[in-house]
Design an enzyme around this catalytic site. Structure first.
Site, PDB file in Angstrom:
ATOM      1  N   SER A 126      66.541  17.949  32.163  1.00  0.00           N
ATOM      2  CA  SER A 126      66.723  19.139  31.329  1.00  0.00           C
ATOM      3  C   SER A 126      68.110  19.739  31.505  1.00  0.00           C
ATOM      4  CB  SER A 126      65.673  20.168  31.750  1.00  0.00           C
ATOM      5  OG  SER A 126      65.984  21.431  31.228  1.00  0.00           O
ATOM      6  N   TYR A 150      61.991  25.845  37.598  1.00  0.00           N
ATOM      7  CA  TYR A 150      61.812  24.696  36.706  1.00  0.00           C
ATOM      8  C   TYR A 150      63.048  23.791  36.771  1.00  0.00           C
ATOM      9  CZ  TYR A 150      61.976  22.023  32.402  1.00  0.00           C
ATOM     10  OH  TYR A 150      62.119  21.001  31.510  1.00  0.00           O
ATOM     11  N   LYS A 154      63.797  19.750  38.311  1.00  0.00           N
ATOM     12  CA  LYS A 154      64.452  18.648  37.597  1.00  0.00           C
ATOM     13  C   LYS A 154      65.651  18.144  38.405  1.00  0.00           C
ATOM     14  CE  LYS A 154      61.737  18.538  34.030  1.00  0.00           C
ATOM     15  NZ  LYS A 154      60.938  17.359  33.696  1.00  0.00           N
TER      16      LYS A 154
END
Ligand code: UDP
Length: 333
Positions: A126, A150, A154
């Site tokens: 991402s 989040y 990643k």
């Protein structure tokens, strides 16, 4: 004919990609998904449409026993890994859920992949790994400084992948998505998050009257109209890039990290105006303060994708909104 495994293939992007594979290759596709956020309806739609070329395995990605017994009988050529929780806000108040699912489960999946000598691994990363980038458009060699959990999950997974890249029997591609929207033209499967937090699906739902208003987060950014700017990419363009990345690492044998975006930025206001134009519906927008954790501007440099994959995003913001609107109408009830 080959056999490909799609982890998290019952989710929005994963299911679109499974359809893409089944439409564009002769390969057999197996989805492994625990349906925690993936949808059974997506699996059913793929089963009905593609019959015996498609297999569904209900399992956690980290359930080594289940995956071992499947892979012993059904060797696969590559793994596409879409299975992750992806709500930035939720990752801030429940980090354990994110590190456990996105990192620990991926680690267990990778262990299985390596044990079964599956050589090719394509990871859904991402733009969140960049945090607030110093330069726009952001290139792949920009520092990885995520500002939410989040994004950190990643970035951590990318580090684990980099640690494995010395192995002869393992090659990976990490694809850093910008803002994915839209759905496949046939509307076989589409976006359906619960709760929904993304701009385009929320705007389309509001245009449809499923909500009586929506919020616009932040009008004081240093951008052309004061609202945040993002790089939107159609899910079908994204699917094409995944297939190109798979072919590329199969040929080169080298790891690859690449942005998937359109290299074009739209402000939140511009997106909302386009939603109104495309749907022909006016709706109420309430201006609110900034949403915590939102960078002001995120636009991809797509140079590397062009050179390495021979790929550029072709579909417009209008096409993303039209398919999103059509999908919402199909699922009105
Ligand atoms: N946004 C908004 N209202 C909403 C949802 C999102 O104003 O109901 C804004 C959000 O603050 C961000 C942009 O739209 O500036 C894109 O947000 P989204 O959640 O779609 O993607 P993100 O860039 O966070 O991955």
């Amino acid at each position: 004919m080959g056999h490909l495994l799609v982890a998290g293939g019952a989710g929005y992007i994963g299911a679109n990609f499974v359809k893409y594979l089944l439409d564009h290759t002769d390969d057999h596709v197996t989805v492994v998904d625990n349906l925690s956020t993936g949808r059974h309806e997506a699996v059913k739609a793929l089963e009905n449409r593609f019959g015996s070329r498609f297999t569904f395995l209900l399992s956690d990605l980290g359930n080594a026993e289940k995956l071992h017994s499947f892979l012993h009988k059904n060797p696969v050529d590559g793994v596409f890994h879409f299975g992750a929780f992806s709500l930035v806000g939720e990752s801030q108040y429940d980090p354990l859920k994110y590190y456990y699912n996105n990192v620990a489960q991926t680690l267990a999946l990778l262990k299985t992949v390596v044990e079964h000598e599956i050589r090719y691994f394509i990871f859904s990363s991402s733009a969140a790994v960049y945090g607030i980038p110093e330069k726009i458009p952001v290139k792949e060699d920009a520092l990885s400084r995520p500002i939410n959990h989040y994004g950190k999950t990643k970035a951590m997974t990318e580090e684990i992948l980099a640690a494995l890249s010395g192995r002869e029997d393992f090659v990976y591609a990490s694809l850093r998505y910008f803002n994915v929207a839209g759905t496949d033209e046939e509307l076989l499967t589409g976006e359906c998050h619960d709760p929904e937090t993304h701009l385009i699906p929320i705007a389309v739902k509001t245009a449809m009257g499923k909500r009586d208003h929506m919020a616009l987060f932040g009008t004081d950014y240093e951008t052309r109209d004061g609202t945040a700017v993002r790089d939107y990419i159609h899910v079908t363009d994204l699917c094409e890039a995944h297939w190109a990345a798979f072919k590329k690492i199969r040929k080169s044998g080298d790891p690859l990290i690449v942005n998937l975006g359109s290299a074009r930025g739209y402000s939140v206001k511009e997106v909302l105006e386009t939603v109104k134009d495309v749907t022909g519906k006016d709706f109420k927008i309430i201006e609110e303060g900034r949403r915590p954790g939102d960078p002001p501007v995120l636009i991809a440099s797509s140079e590397k994708a062009k050179t390495e994959l021979g790929w550029t995003a072709k579909r417009s913001l209008e096409e993303m909104i039209v398919t999103s609107w059509e999908w919402e109408k199909k699922n009105r009830k």
